[in-house]
Design an enzyme around this catalytic site. Structure first.
Site, PDB file in Angstrom:
ATOM      1  N   ASP A   1       0.667  -1.259   0.029  1.00  0.00           N
ATOM      2  CA  ASP A   1      -0.103  -0.138  -0.044  1.00  0.00           C
ATOM      3  C   ASP A   1       0.936   1.317  -0.041  1.00  0.00           C
ATOM      4  OD1 ASP A   1      -2.932   1.171   0.515  1.00  0.00           O
ATOM      5  OD2 ASP A   1      -1.564   2.240   1.872  1.00  0.00           O
TER       6      ASP A   1
ATOM      7  N   TYR B   1       3.275   9.968   0.606  1.00  0.00           N
ATOM      8  CA  TYR B   1       4.204   9.418   1.506  1.00  0.00           C
ATOM      9  C   TYR B   1       5.694   9.522   1.233  1.00  0.00           C
ATOM     10  CZ  TYR B   1       0.095   6.518   2.668  1.00  0.00           C
ATOM     11  OH  TYR B   1      -1.056   6.012   2.997  1.00  0.00           O
TER      12      TYR B   1
ATOM     13  N   LYS C   1      -2.453   6.211  -4.591  1.00  0.00           N
ATOM     14  CA  LYS C   1      -3.459   6.882  -4.297  1.00  0.00           C
ATOM     15  C   LYS C   1      -3.289   8.343  -4.738  1.00  0.00           C
ATOM     16  CE  LYS C   1      -3.766   4.936   0.490  1.00  0.00           C
ATOM     17  NZ  LYS C   1      -2.194   4.251   0.490  1.00  0.00           N
TER      18      LYS C   1
ATOM     19  N   HIS D   1      -7.345   9.607  -2.349  1.00  0.00           N
ATOM     20  CA  HIS D   1      -6.569   9.576  -1.211  1.00  0.00           C
ATOM     21  C   HIS D   1      -7.629  10.269  -0.169  1.00  0.00           C
ATOM     22  CE1 HIS D   1      -2.689   9.221   1.231  1.00  0.00           C
ATOM     23  NE2 HIS D   1      -3.814   8.967   2.084  1.00  0.00           N
TER      24      HIS D   1
END
Length: 325
Positions: free
Chosen positions: A46, A51, A79, A112
């Site tokens: 994931d 990130y 995402k 997201h």
């Protein structure tokens, strides 16, 4: 090892029940974590643009494809970030993600958050007049963004599309407007936040739940769920770790679960599934009775998102609400 269970999505594809989360991993940690995970049996990864570590994931993938696994054996989620909810930026971000990962397609692409930012000024564009706030795009609706996601799926660059952090009202709005049901809703879910109504609705309309933060977290100074006496009691009874018990609590409820770690021992341990009896499950569930806690609420992020998403008490100060259609 995990039980190797696969859960079928409404697209007919299957998603592995246990995956590796990569949120909040520090720089230069994720490459090793992903390689360790895949070499030890993980097939569900994931990821997300925000990130800021997808390039590291890409380096890890080069080390394990095709020597350990084929691309087709992996289920890879990423995402769409808030600053790319509009059609042009959305496709550009997807292409950037694929380039970072060294892939030609994603198995699953999620919106997201049900929040759009003004595009073109970075990942957290500063509000022009309100210090300490992001600049929200209040014109682009969730339905607009979902129509863009549908077009991305038609390119073949993503096999399935879904959402993350969406409520019943948000998902219902997408389905009513387009007839296209999200494959997945990835949500914060743990014994302090079971979200029973949302889970029941998603089951009714065929949306699979993936649980992030299954071990809870201590953003607000609460004790970690892994330290909870009831969790530790069940763990001791089963000869398991508290983290394994919390992962099992999620799978008992039908979720896929994505615990995050960058430590080799914990990555391997989290993948060793245990089975809860009904009594064990109820004992862990009781932790959240009268003890509700949602940790991940954007109105307390820095910079702040001045928007209400979940109808939480904390969000009553928000001056904006989600534009669904």
């Amino acid at each position: 090892m995990s039980f190797g269970k696969l859960v079928e999505l409404n697209t007919g594809a299957t998603i592995p029940e246990i995956g590796l989360g990569t949120w909040l991993s520090k720089p230069n940690e994720v490459e090793s974590a992903v390689e360790i995970a895949v070499r030890n049996g993980y097939r569900h990864l994931d990821l997300a643009r925000i990130y800021r570590n997808q390039d590291e994931v890409g380096r890890a993938l080069k080390k394990v494809i095709p020597s350990v696994v084929t691309r087709e054996q992996l289920f890879i989620t990423s995402k769409l970030w808030n600053c790319s909810h509009q059609q042009g930026p959305a496709e550009a971000e997807l292409d950037e993600t694929l380039e970072q990962l060294g892939l030609t397609y994603l198995d699953l692409y999620l919106v997201h958050w049900p929040v759009a930012f003004e595009p073109g000024n970075g990942l957290a564009p500063a509000h022009p007049t309100k210090e300490g706030e992001v600049h929200l795009d209040l014109k682009t609706s969730l339905v607009d963004t979902w129509k863009t996601m549908i077009k991305l799926k038609e390119t073949g660059k993503v096999k399935a599309i879904g959402v993350s952090n969406f409520t019943i009202e948000h998902i219902k709005g997408l389905i009513d407007a387009t007839g296209i049901v999200p494959a997945v809703n990835q949500i914060e879910a743990h014994p302090l936040l079971p979200q029973d109504d949302l889970v029941a609705y998603c089951k009714q309309v065929g949306v699979h739940i993936t649980a992030y933060s299954p071990l809870g977290n201590n953003f607000v100074g609460k004790p970690m769920l892994t330290e909870n006496a009831a969790v530790k009691e069940v763990a001791e009874k089963l000869g398991a770790t508290p983290a394994q018990v919390l992962v099992a609590w999620g799978t008992y409820r039908g979720y896929s679960v994505i615990p995050k770690s960058v430590q080799e021992g914990r990555i391997i341990s989290n993948f060793k599934q245990v089975t809860l009896s009904k009594g064990d499950y109820e004992k862990v569930t009781a932790i959240g009775v009268g003890n509700f806690e949602r940790f991940n609420i954007p109105i307390r992020f820095q910079p702040k998102w001045d928007i209400g998403l979940f109808n939480e008490e904390l969000e009553k100060i928000a001056t904006n609400q989600v534009k669904i259609a």
